[in-house]
Design a protein around this motif. Sequence first.
Motif, PDB file in Angstrom:
ATOM      1  N   MET A 163       0.665   5.358   0.619  1.00 54.18           N
ATOM      2  CA  MET A 163      -0.196   6.415   1.145  1.00 54.18           C
ATOM      3  C   MET A 163       0.651   7.530   1.732  1.00 54.18           C
ATOM      4  SD  MET A 163      -1.762   4.076   4.230  1.00 54.18           S
ATOM      5  CE  MET A 163      -3.128   5.174   4.496  1.00 54.18           C
ATOM      6  N   ASP A 164       0.071   8.732   1.758  1.00 53.86           N
ATOM      7  CA  ASP A 164       0.773   9.887   2.300  1.00 53.86           C
ATOM      8  C   ASP A 164       0.613   9.946   3.817  1.00 53.86           C
ATOM      9  OD1 ASP A 164       1.551  10.616  -0.216  1.00 53.86           O
ATOM     10  OD2 ASP A 164      -0.080  12.056  -0.514  1.00 53.86           O
ATOM     11  N   VAL A 193       0.852  -1.187   0.000  1.00 55.76           N
ATOM     12  CA  VAL A 193       0.000   0.000   0.000  1.00 55.76           C
ATOM     13  C   VAL A 193       0.883   1.230   0.000  1.00 55.76           C
ATOM     14  CG1 VAL A 193      -1.709   1.337   1.283  1.00 55.76           C
ATOM     15  CG2 VAL A 193      -1.867  -1.149   1.238  1.00 55.76           C
ATOM     16  N   ARG A 206      -5.283   9.318  -6.967  1.00 54.68           N
ATOM     17  CA  ARG A 206      -4.286   9.518  -5.919  1.00 54.68           C
ATOM     18  C   ARG A 206      -3.207   8.436  -6.037  1.00 54.68           C
ATOM     19  NH1 ARG A 206      -3.787  13.824  -2.765  1.00 54.68           N
ATOM     20  NH2 ARG A 206      -3.197  12.514  -1.015  1.00 54.68           N
ATOM     21  N   ASP A 207      -2.081   8.670  -5.381  1.00 56.93           N
ATOM     22  CA  ASP A 207      -1.053   7.627  -5.310  1.00 56.93           C
ATOM     23  C   ASP A 207      -1.474   6.518  -4.341  1.00 56.93           C
ATOM     24  OD1 ASP A 207       0.723   8.820  -7.102  1.00 56.93           O
ATOM     25  OD2 ASP A 207       1.560  10.114  -5.544  1.00 56.93           O
ATOM     26  N   TYR A 208      -2.483   6.782  -3.548  1.00 49.83           N
ATOM     27  CA  TYR A 208      -2.977   5.829  -2.556  1.00 49.83           C
ATOM     28  C   TYR A 208      -3.605   4.628  -3.263  1.00 49.83           C
ATOM     29  CZ  TYR A 208      -5.734   4.298   1.567  1.00 49.83           C
ATOM     30  OH  TYR A 208      -6.288   3.592   2.601  1.00 49.83           O
ATOM     31  N   ARG A 209      -2.951   3.474  -3.162  1.00 45.29           N
ATOM     32  CA  ARG A 209      -3.494   2.257  -3.761  1.00 45.29           C
ATOM     33  C   ARG A 209      -2.891   1.032  -3.089  1.00 45.29           C
ATOM     34  NH1 ARG A 209      -3.121   1.395  -9.652  1.00 45.29           N
ATOM     35  NH2 ARG A 209      -3.568   3.607  -9.850  1.00 45.29           N
ATOM     36  N   THR A 258      -7.491   4.687  -5.670  1.00 40.64           N
ATOM     37  CA  THR A 258      -8.444   5.663  -5.138  1.00 40.64           C
ATOM     38  C   THR A 258      -8.406   6.936  -5.962  1.00 40.64           C
ATOM     39  OG1 THR A 258      -6.806   6.586  -3.594  1.00 40.64           O
ATOM     40  CG2 THR A 258      -8.189   4.779  -2.793  1.00 40.64           C
ATOM     41  N   ASP A 274      -5.003  10.580   2.482  1.00 39.13           N
ATOM     42  CA  ASP A 274      -5.376   9.245   2.022  1.00 39.13           C
ATOM     43  C   ASP A 274      -5.989   8.511   3.204  1.00 39.13           C
ATOM     44  OD1 ASP A 274      -4.194   9.850  -0.421  1.00 39.13           O
ATOM     45  OD2 ASP A 274      -2.251   9.066   0.209  1.00 39.13           O
TER      46      ASP A 274
END
Length: 321
Positions: free
Chosen positions: A99-100, A97, A163-166, A127, A105
């Motif tokens: 996330m920031d 995963v 988003r980079d959130y994945r 996301t 996120d």
Amino acid sequence: MEQYEKDIISIIVPCFNEQESIPLFYKEFNKVTASLKEKVLFEFIFIDDGSKDNTMEEIYKLSDIDDRVHYISFSRNFGKEAAIYAGLKKSTGDYVVMMDADLQDPPALLPEMYNYVKNEDYDSVATRRVTRKGEPPIRSFFARLFYKLMNCISQTDMVDGARDYRLMSRKFVNAILEMSEYNRFSKGLFGWVGFNTKWIEFENVERVAGETKWSFWSLFRYSLEGIVAFSTFPLTLSSFFGLFSCILALVFMIFIIVKRLILGDPVAGWASTVSIVLMIGGIQLMCIGILGMYLSKTYLETKKRPIFIVSKTNIDNEDKS
């Protein structure tokens, strides 16, 4: 009682001047993922991207109280793309995963994301924001324009508000790591490798602490990186401008010759001549600039410099990449 092996999820957290956010992130993450502790083991990989504040001190504190916390500290600021790549390389989990640390996120989405990749036929869960509440209108306008432009000129699928959130499977991560290019644009790389991706939408969440590190100018440069990395359309456009200028110049030349032979008018109009010269010169300089951007990226790739250099880490098998 039947025993089974738990999945391991690696949490990659790029950090740049996030001393205020890190403790809040760690607390919130552990709170919302408590429901997964019977099924999943977590490892944290914090990447300090040359922070100038006490970010590393906060990470040290977490690593002292939690042996799941790992860190990589760069020798200087190499950028978020380098931090993402370093985290992916060092991750060992079955799933990864990104996330920031600023909690934009939402960790609350993680159980749902894990369920999709674990129990349904998805290799990644990404996301996207459906609102841009809190952003300056001009920034939101250009962000949407960028995604529309990229989807028109590139064969890579890019979703507006992504988003980079994945959460990614190990197969997905390995595919990303096979692309070890120096000039990286992760949003494009995620779309380029393909695989089956589930998109989850959420409303924009403001930072829990600190200020954004992305100015309008830095986002503009980042967008140019994406365009150059995943499209040759600017080169085609420069060729079109060159062809158009040649045709236009030929038409004017014929017009002036015919006018001189038939009407006998002297060649006049210095102002218009200068304007045309300046216009053509501007087009030429723009086309040279486009060629220069592509050439500069090629130049950087051929140098084979490392994407990042590690200064400190508590992860074994330290290396450069």
